[in-house]
Design a protein around this motif. Structure first.
Motif, PDB file in Angstrom:
ATOM      1  N   LYS A   1       0.834  -1.194   0.000  1.00  0.00           N
ATOM      2  CA  LYS A   1       0.000   0.000   0.000  1.00  0.00           C
ATOM      3  C   LYS A   1       0.873   1.250   0.000  1.00  0.00           C
ATOM      4  N   GLY A   2       0.425   2.273  -0.693  1.00  0.00           N
ATOM      5  CA  GLY A   2       1.173   3.517  -0.738  1.00  0.00           C
ATOM      6  C   GLY A   2       1.092   4.269   0.580  1.00  0.00           C
ATOM      7  N   VAL A   3       2.219   4.865   0.985  1.00  0.00           N
ATOM      8  CA  VAL A   3       2.306   5.592   2.245  1.00  0.00           C
ATOM      9  C   VAL A   3       2.564   7.065   1.964  1.00  0.00           C
ATOM     10  N   VAL A   4       1.798   7.924   2.633  1.00  0.00           N
ATOM     11  CA  VAL A   4       2.026   9.367   2.595  1.00  0.00           C
ATOM     12  C   VAL A   4       2.706   9.766   3.902  1.00  0.00           C
ATOM     13  N   LEU A   5       3.944  10.247   3.809  1.00  0.00           N
ATOM     14  CA  LEU A   5       4.669  10.759   4.973  1.00  0.00           C
ATOM     15  C   LEU A   5       4.405  12.253   5.063  1.00  0.00           C
ATOM     16  N   GLN A   6       3.843  12.701   6.173  1.00  0.00           N
ATOM     17  CA  GLN A   6       3.360  14.082   6.211  1.00  0.00           C
ATOM     18  C   GLN A   6       3.907  14.874   7.398  1.00  0.00           C
TER      19      GLN A   6
ATOM     20  N   ASP B   1      -6.830  15.120  -5.820  1.00  0.00           N
ATOM     21  CA  ASP B   1      -6.394  14.321  -6.972  1.00  0.00           C
ATOM     22  C   ASP B   1      -4.874  14.315  -7.170  1.00  0.00           C
ATOM     23  N   VAL B   2      -4.123  14.682  -6.110  1.00  0.00           N
ATOM     24  CA  VAL B   2      -2.664  14.759  -6.271  1.00  0.00           C
ATOM     25  C   VAL B   2      -1.927  13.630  -5.566  1.00  0.00           C
ATOM     26  N   LEU B   3      -2.590  12.916  -4.688  1.00  0.00           N
ATOM     27  CA  LEU B   3      -1.945  11.854  -3.918  1.00  0.00           C
ATOM     28  C   LEU B   3      -2.643  10.523  -4.158  1.00  0.00           C
ATOM     29  N   ASP B   4      -1.864   9.461  -4.187  1.00  0.00           N
ATOM     30  CA  ASP B   4      -2.387   8.130  -4.513  1.00  0.00           C
ATOM     31  C   ASP B   4      -2.327   7.154  -3.345  1.00  0.00           C
ATOM     32  N   GLY B   5      -1.732   7.550  -2.233  1.00  0.00           N
ATOM     33  CA  GLY B   5      -1.491   6.629  -1.133  1.00  0.00           C
ATOM     34  C   GLY B   5      -2.751   6.192  -0.414  1.00  0.00           C
ATOM     35  N   ASP B   6      -2.585   5.164   0.409  1.00  0.00           N
ATOM     36  CA  ASP B   6      -3.687   4.607   1.195  1.00  0.00           C
ATOM     37  C   ASP B   6      -3.513   4.847   2.692  1.00  0.00           C
ATOM     38  N   ILE B   7      -2.274   5.119   3.108  1.00  0.00           N
ATOM     39  CA  ILE B   7      -1.941   5.248   4.530  1.00  0.00           C
ATOM     40  C   ILE B   7      -1.269   6.591   4.750  1.00  0.00           C
ATOM     41  N   LEU B   8      -1.708   7.335   5.771  1.00  0.00           N
ATOM     42  CA  LEU B   8      -1.057   8.589   6.143  1.00  0.00           C
ATOM     43  C   LEU B   8      -0.305   8.393   7.450  1.00  0.00           C
ATOM     44  N   LEU B   9       0.996   8.647   7.421  1.00  0.00           N
ATOM     45  CA  LEU B   9       1.800   8.691   8.640  1.00  0.00           C
ATOM     46  C   LEU B   9       2.131  10.150   8.913  1.00  0.00           C
ATOM     47  N   ASN B  10       1.352  10.741   9.800  1.00  0.00           N
ATOM     48  CA  ASN B  10       1.603  12.111  10.235  1.00  0.00           C
ATOM     49  C   ASN B  10       2.675  12.074  11.322  1.00  0.00           C
TER      50      ASN B  10
ATOM     51  N   VAL C   1      13.937   9.527   4.404  1.00  0.00           N
ATOM     52  CA  VAL C   1      13.379   8.391   3.668  1.00  0.00           C
ATOM     53  C   VAL C   1      13.517   8.616   2.165  1.00  0.00           C
ATOM     54  N   LEU C   2      13.261   9.825   1.722  1.00  0.00           N
ATOM     55  CA  LEU C   2      13.376  10.127   0.292  1.00  0.00           C
ATOM     56  C   LEU C   2      14.811   9.962  -0.205  1.00  0.00           C
ATOM     57  N   GLN C   3      15.772  10.285   0.651  1.00  0.00           N
ATOM     58  CA  GLN C   3      17.191  10.177   0.277  1.00  0.00           C
ATOM     59  C   GLN C   3      17.700   8.747   0.306  1.00  0.00           C
ATOM     60  N   ALA C   4      17.124   7.916   1.155  1.00  0.00           N
ATOM     61  CA  ALA C   4      17.712   6.628   1.496  1.00  0.00           C
ATOM     62  C   ALA C   4      17.797   5.677   0.298  1.00  0.00           C
ATOM     63  N   THR C   5      18.898   4.928   0.269  1.00  0.00           N
ATOM     64  CA  THR C   5      19.070   3.869  -0.727  1.00  0.00           C
ATOM     65  C   THR C   5      19.114   2.492  -0.074  1.00  0.00           C
ATOM     66  N   ASP C   6      18.981   2.446   1.250  1.00  0.00           N
ATOM     67  CA  ASP C   6      19.108   1.188   1.990  1.00  0.00           C
ATOM     68  C   ASP C   6      17.875   0.868   2.828  1.00  0.00           C
ATOM     69  N   ILE C   7      16.739   1.503   2.501  1.00  0.00           N
ATOM     70  CA  ILE C   7      15.489   1.267   3.232  1.00  0.00           C
ATOM     71  C   ILE C   7      14.496   0.600   2.293  1.00  0.00           C
ATOM     72  N   GLU C   8      13.850  -0.464   2.769  1.00  0.00           N
ATOM     73  CA  GLU C   8      12.830  -1.153   1.977  1.00  0.00           C
ATOM     74  C   GLU C   8      11.473  -0.517   2.240  1.00  0.00           C
ATOM     75  N   HIS C   9      10.763  -0.204   1.174  1.00  0.00           N
ATOM     76  CA  HIS C   9       9.464   0.442   1.326  1.00  0.00           C
ATOM     77  C   HIS C   9       8.659   0.321   0.042  1.00  0.00           C
ATOM     78  N   GLY C  10       7.339   0.453   0.189  1.00  0.00           N
ATOM     79  CA  GLY C  10       6.457   0.548  -0.965  1.00  0.00           C
ATOM     80  C   GLY C  10       6.453   1.960  -1.514  1.00  0.00           C
ATOM     81  N   PRO C  11       5.478   2.309  -2.346  1.00  0.00           N
ATOM     82  CA  PRO C  11       5.420   3.660  -2.904  1.00  0.00           C
ATOM     83  C   PRO C  11       5.318   4.711  -1.801  1.00  0.00           C
ATOM     84  N   ILE C  12       6.129   5.751  -1.902  1.00  0.00           N
ATOM     85  CA  ILE C  12       6.185   6.820  -0.897  1.00  0.00           C
ATOM     86  C   ILE C  12       5.772   8.136  -1.547  1.00  0.00           C
ATOM     87  N   GLU C  13       4.922   8.873  -0.857  1.00  0.00           N
ATOM     88  CA  GLU C  13       4.633  10.261  -1.206  1.00  0.00           C
ATOM     89  C   GLU C  13       4.860  11.100   0.045  1.00  0.00           C
ATOM     90  N   ALA C  14       5.746  12.081  -0.052  1.00  0.00           N
ATOM     91  CA  ALA C  14       5.984  12.981   1.073  1.00  0.00           C
ATOM     92  C   ALA C  14       5.158  14.237   0.854  1.00  0.00           C
TER      93      ALA C  14
END
Length: 486
Positions: free
Chosen positions: A70-75, A159-168, A127-140
């Protein structure tokens, strides 16, 4: 000394947080930080968007093997509250924040730190910078102007975000997961006054109500701290009768969501009352110190001679204003029946300032019960209308209703328990997180708020506990690895 924080772990967060401290970003003055975040995303080669209200959205694809998650929105929000001590020289629109390491904490030199919400923003950047973290689709999602009206959250399009989970990442107690928050509404009040020329035989004084702790009007309202506006006007009411005091001007508090720490007034009293007036000031300082000794050890109330003002409020205007401020509800109104220890309804009489024949008054009302919020608003309307003022209740934002069956809540409980050997506490918060507004735009979102331990946000005492930043980061990384499949 600010660069000391670059030695802290995890470097992924602290390096980004340092960058944020170097860019002035008070609410309503966010162009520089928005430009910085646009360049940050573009330099990473990621899709980067700035919307019409100043929100920045950066999208990062899933790592290999995690495309079905599931897509995650980091907010988090980009702005910070600009508060400083009276003796600190700092221009929040130009100067960087000077950070200090104080034992187990990072704080700032005489100003707010901006850990609210710089820590959440820095974590999303890492998280956006990381190359060693496993994750699904990320939207910050980096929202604009959270502290003075939640403008970014109000203006977010559906209509700008596709994620299913918000991590505030805007909560302030590590080891706690927040699943609900209060809604709020602003009371903006104007009170017109007429003036008289000051008669001869009066002497001028400047009254100072200082040394209070202030703080976040949602998080710290339960602590019973002094409100400098209420304390100042309590004295003004007594002094008007006892010493024939005439008021020329008032300037109290600063921001609608910060408990006011300092208030000032220019007043005049007949020369023959000078000694009694000064004795009265000392008497009220002693009263305030006695009543608030446990929560306001540095309280100071005093008067200094100044030139007698040329004009003062007409007696009727002064009486009506003082009575209305004195009567205005403030502080905790009711505790929650559903969650013991949580404030249900409160209000903060944040700002009282006179200029050019108009007193502007601001209060921020909060409640997790909409009807209670509306009732409190009408109590404030009634108070000031009776005194001849005008009240607008505006900027209303919804609360966030807890969902105890939330799938991401269960996932994060399991991850935390496995990692740290205990189940995190589940809480709601009396502050106004953006989740209520964001969830109204994307009603399918499954939402959680969490963060490191931050104390005294919205005040110059703001600080973040260093070891909790590590736990917060490790928990975030492990959560992303365990996001459920679509």
């Amino acid at each position: 000394m600010s660069k000391e924080i670059l030695s802290l772990e995890p470097k992924a967060i602290w390096e980004n947080f340092y960058s944020l401290t170097q860019i002035p970003r008070p609410s309503k003055h966010e162009n520089a930080i928005q430009d910085f975040m646009m360049k940050f995303g573009q330099d990473l080669g990621l899709e980067t968007i700035k919307d019409a209200v100043g929100n920045i959205i950066i999208k990062k694809p899933a790592t290999p093997g995690f495309e079905n998650r599931k897509g995650v929105v980091l907010q988090g929000h980009l702005d910070m509250v600009p508060q400083k001590n009276a003796d600190t020289v700092h221009d929040f629109e130009k100067d960087p924040i000077e950070t200090l390491i104080d034992g187990d904490w990072v704080t700032a030199k005489g100003t707010t730190l901006g850990a609210d919400n710089g820590m959440g923003v820095a974590a999303a950047m890492a998280v956006l910078q990381a190359t060693d973290i496993e994750h699904g689709p990320i939207e910050a999602l980096f929202t604009a102007d959270e502290e003075t009206g939640m403008t970014g959250a109000f203006g977010l399009q559906n209509d700008v975000l596709d994620g299913d989970i918000l991590l505030n990442m805007d909560s302030e107690d590590e080891g706690e997961l927040y699943v609900g928050c209060a809604g709020g509404i602003d009371a903006n009040i104007t009170f017109k006054y007429k003036e008289d020329k000051l008669e001869k035989g009066y002497v001028g004084f400047k009254l100072y109500m200082k040394g209070l702790k202030g703080g976040h009007s949602g998080m710290e309202i339960i602590l019973g701290r002094g409100n400098s506006n209420k304390l100042l006007f309590r004295f003004l009411k007594a002094a008007t009768k006892k010493y024939k005091l005439r008021m020329s001007s008032v300037d109290g508090g600063s921001l609608r969501n910060a408990i006011p720490r300092e208030s000032f007034a220019i007043v005049a009293v007949p020369e023959r009352y000078t000694e009694k007036f000064l004795a009265g000031v000392a008497e009220y300082e002693a009263i305030y110190k006695s009543e608030l000794s446990a929560v306001e050890p540095d309280l100071a109330f005093f008067a200094e001679p100044t030139d007698a003002p040329k004009h003062v409020f007409k007696n009727k205007s002064q009486k009506n204003l003082i009575n209305a401020i004195y009567a205005c509800p403030n502080g905790v109104i009711r505790m929650s029946d559903a969650m013991p220890g949580l404030v249900e309804t409160s209000t903060n009489l944040a700002r009282v300032v006179s200029e050019d024949g108009v007193v502007t008054i601001q209060a921020l009302l909060r409640s997790s019960v909409n009807s209670a919020k509306e009732d409190l608003g009408q109590a404030i309307v009634s108070t000031f209308v009776l005194a001849g003022g005008k009240v607008k209740l505006e900027g209303e934002y919804p609360g966030w209703k807890p969902n105890m069956d939330s799938p991401i809540l269960k996932t994060m409980q399991e991850v935390y328990n496995k990692k740290y050997g205990k189940v995190p506490e589940i809480k709601a918060i009396h502050a106004g997180l953006e989740c209520g507004l964001l969830g109204a735009v994307y009603p399918h979102w499954d939402m959680i708020s969490f963060g490191p331990t931050i104390r005294f946000p919205h005040s110059p005492d703001e600080k973040v506990k260093i070891d909790t930043v590590t736990k917060f980061w490790d928990f975030l990384v492990e959560t992303l690895k365990n996001i459920p499949v679509k």
